[in-house]
Design an enzyme around this catalytic site. Structure first.
Site, PDB file in Angstrom:
ATOM      1  N   LYS A 139      61.008   2.941  32.891  1.00  0.00           N
ATOM      2  CA  LYS A 139      61.765   2.066  33.785  1.00  0.00           C
ATOM      3  C   LYS A 139      61.765   0.677  33.139  1.00  0.00           C
ATOM      4  O   LYS A 139      61.078  -0.241  33.592  1.00  0.00           O
ATOM      5  CB  LYS A 139      61.091   2.061  35.168  1.00  0.00           C
ATOM      6  CG  LYS A 139      61.995   1.602  36.299  1.00  0.00           C
ATOM      7  CD  LYS A 139      61.343   1.877  37.643  1.00  0.00           C
ATOM      8  CE  LYS A 139      61.991   1.084  38.752  1.00  0.00           C
ATOM      9  NZ  LYS A 139      63.429   1.295  38.904  1.00  0.00           N
TER      10      LYS A 139
HETATM   11  N1  PMP Z   1      66.608   6.947  37.987  1.00  0.00           N
HETATM   12  C1  PMP Z   1      66.761   5.641  37.727  1.00  0.00           C
HETATM   13  C2  PMP Z   1      67.585   5.207  36.565  1.00  0.00           C
HETATM   14  C3  PMP Z   1      66.151   4.686  38.574  1.00  0.00           C
HETATM   15  O1  PMP Z   1      66.318   3.380  38.341  1.00  0.00           O
HETATM   16  C4  PMP Z   1      65.393   5.120  39.682  1.00  0.00           C
HETATM   17  C5  PMP Z   1      64.753   4.115  40.590  1.00  0.00           C
HETATM   18  N2  PMP Z   1      63.467   3.784  40.174  1.00  0.00           N
HETATM   19  C6  PMP Z   1      65.259   6.499  39.893  1.00  0.00           C
HETATM   20  C7  PMP Z   1      65.883   7.386  39.034  1.00  0.00           C
HETATM   21  C8  PMP Z   1      64.423   7.033  41.014  1.00  0.00           C
HETATM   22  O2  PMP Z   1      63.050   6.855  40.715  1.00  0.00           O
HETATM   23  P1  PMP Z   1      61.984   6.668  41.884  1.00  0.00           P
HETATM   24  O3  PMP Z   1      62.180   7.810  42.818  1.00  0.00           O
HETATM   25  O4  PMP Z   1      60.676   6.739  41.180  1.00  0.00           O
HETATM   26  O5  PMP Z   1      62.242   5.365  42.524  1.00  0.00           O
END
Ligand code: PMP
Length: 309
Positions: free
Chosen positions: A160
């Protein structure tokens, strides 16, 4: 994301300081090269216990700390301290509504050159108020993006990272300019990856299908949560496999998952209605269960919720 309503205090350079004092230089490496990584963590205000419950704090901190290895980052704060700082920043906000915690690890050195090793990193953390990030009731109208999801071998989608959100911004902007709510990214090979900041699930033949962890996605914590809840609580088979674009048009239900998006049903893709063109039954059941779990209402999963106060 919508307008920010920040807390008065953030964690910056090893201390809790007033938000307006937490400033970085224009020469900061992360600002110039996108060399930061972060987490987005939700805290849900639960009225009957008058507390904010942070959802899956440990899993978020774990992802952050592991991904630091990809960007060759070392910081002073330990895993335990990062968790504690997230709680403390939330506590000091005094907020009694939904919050979003944003811990960031970034290359803080004022130095020139796009390299990772030997460039000093720092940690900071802030909190804002956050309600729904996308509409989770009506069903979203989405479009397959003309932008491809970045490849894990180019800019690791698994991380991320701040820089990788240029990719998300391009797709989300294109979608919104064309009158859609959200975008779906394909990979370079033409199979489906995910949304701009959310993972994607499809319901087909009574099974839940989502793209695997090695398909250029950020492996979402909400994704993993939904997989576990679907399997263990609803007895639904979950399959992780590549998804073709055209499968999206013929499936029974579609929904996004993410910390921001939560569980957000999709009602159309490329102007083709999905199922009956409204949130599907399984999407709604999972959404309802998800909201009970994040509010600490399901005993078995109470350990996923960390109280702030
Ligand atoms: N994909 C991307 C590109 C994201 O930015 C996010 C948000 N964090 C997610 C998937 C979902 O991840 P999470 O469930 O851990 O928030």
């Amino acid at each position: 994301m919508a307008k920010m309503e920040p807390a008065a205090v953030v964690y910056f350079q090893g201390k809790y300081v007033p938000t307006e004092q937490a400033k970085i230089s224009v020469m900061t490496h992360a600002f110039n090269y996108g060399t930061g990584l972060f987490e987005g963590i939700r805290g849900y205000y639960v009225q009957d216990v008058d507390n904010i419950l942070i959802f899956r704090l440990e899993e978020h901190v774990d992802r952050m700390v592991r991904n630091m290895n990809i960007l060759c980052m070392e910081i002073d704060e330990t895993h335990e301290q990062i968790s504690e700082i997230c709680c403390e920043v939330a506590r000091r906000s005094g907020f009694r509504e939904g919050i979003y915690i944003r811990p960031i690890c970034y290359k803080s050195e004022l130095s020139l050159g796009p390299k990772l090793r030997g460039v000093e990193s720092s940690f900071c953390c802030y909190v804002i108020k956050l309600g729904d990030y996308v509409d989770i009731q009506k069903g979203l109208d989405v479009v397959v993006s003309s932008w491809r999801r970045l490849s894990d071998n180019a800019i690791p989608s698994r991380v991320k990272s701040t820089g990788s959100y240029l990719n998300s911004s391009l797709a989300a902007t294109e979608a919104k300019q064309a009158g859609f709510d959200e975008a779906i990214f394909l990979r370079e090979d033409g199979t489906v990856a995910e949304g701009s900041a959310m993972n994607l699930f499809m319901v087909a033949q009574g099974k839940l299908v989502t793209t695997p962890p090695n398909s250029d996605i950020l492996v979402g914590i909400t994704r993993n949560t939904v997989i576990e809840l679907a399997r263990d609580e609803l007895g639904i088979e979950v399959i992780e496999r590549p998804i073709a674009r055209t499968e999206l048009y013929v499936c029974d239900e579609l929904f996004f998952t993410g910390t921001g998006a939560q569980v957000a049903p999709v009602r159309s893709v490329d102007r083709r209605l999905i199922g009956a063109g409204q949130p599907g039954e399984l999407s709604k059941r999972l959404q309802e269960l998800y909201f009970r779990v994040v509010q600490g209402k399901v005993e078995k999963y109470r350990n996923w919720c960390t109280p702030v106060y």
